[in-house]
Design an enzyme around this catalytic site. Sequence first.
Site, PDB file in Angstrom:
ATOM      1  CG  HIS A  75      -0.822  -2.539  78.758  1.00 32.90           C
ATOM      2  ND1 HIS A  75      -0.142  -1.647  77.954  1.00 32.90           N
ATOM      3  CD2 HIS A  75      -0.627  -2.108  80.034  1.00 32.90           C
ATOM      4  CE1 HIS A  75       0.438  -0.725  78.699  1.00 32.90           C
ATOM      5  NE2 HIS A  75       0.150  -0.976  79.966  1.00 32.90           N
ATOM      6  CD  GLU A 144       0.951  -5.831  78.963  1.00 28.91           C
ATOM      7  OE1 GLU A 144       0.099  -6.410  78.251  1.00 28.91           O
ATOM      8  OE2 GLU A 144       1.774  -4.991  78.531  1.00 28.91           O
TER       9      GLU A 144
END
Length: 303
Positions: A75, A144
């Site tokens: 992400h 992330e």
Amino acid sequence: MQTKKPVLSRGYLYQTIVLSTSQLVLAGCSNTMSAKLAESPASRPAYEKMAEHYLLNTSFTAQGQDERIRFVILHYTALNQTDSLAMLTGPQVSTHYLVPEKPQWRGGEPVIMQLVPENKRAWHAGVSSWGGWRALNASSVGVEMVNRGYTELSSGWRQWYPYTAQQIEAVSILLKDVIARNRIEPYNVLGHSDVAPLRKSDPGPLFPWEQLASKGIGAWPDQQVVEKHLAGRAPKQAAVVLEVQKSLKRYGYDQIPQTGELDEDTRKTISAFQMHFRPSDYSGNADAQTEAIAKALLEKYRQ
């Protein structure tokens, strides 16, 4: 005055079991005693003490099992470093690992933040699916990266923000370890847009999937196999939509319609696939090159 119950040690229990067994043998047929006494330690039950109330016999192992972690999902945060950390340590969204835009390095190694242990579920994928699996938070590791994502321009185009070289190096080192420890297949190293193509676009077209694949991280098609499936067609030549839909579904995009129509859901799913494997053009058109890439991936990973 209460009398304390005797405390039986594990060694005492084991001696009692062996003694009882020997007594039964002597009471029965004496010619089996030598076989019992010759029994190897490896054939004895393996007991494991659990809390204070029971023992587990771990002598047998079922064949019907697999790894809990099957996927790793990448992400971007769409925020700066401070806001990313605040969001991912709050009560709504979380991730196993957070890779800063400019990671610190100590002793030649990158410093990566772990916000959730891998043996716990992080809340990063949301409504998601891949290859018949649903709700991928339960079976994935979330990574992330601090990156602003994109800005929507007045022209309707998106201005994407690049990843830093240090960040890509750090995430490559992290992924190699996560993939090796959890034995994750190349086709299960995914972007959020792969598992939720109707609502997500991260990690975006500037994430260097091909560069990572050259290091053994994730999937990438062989160019000569792509050319074989292109079969002399121009890359942007229109393909049969149903063929593209079928190929993407087989590869893992299991929510793509199978109608033969280039509807909105099909176009968004094709765009997610192109963003991953052909980031120079992720228009969502069902063209010959997209079909060829999909079939090359199927040939390499999904036979």
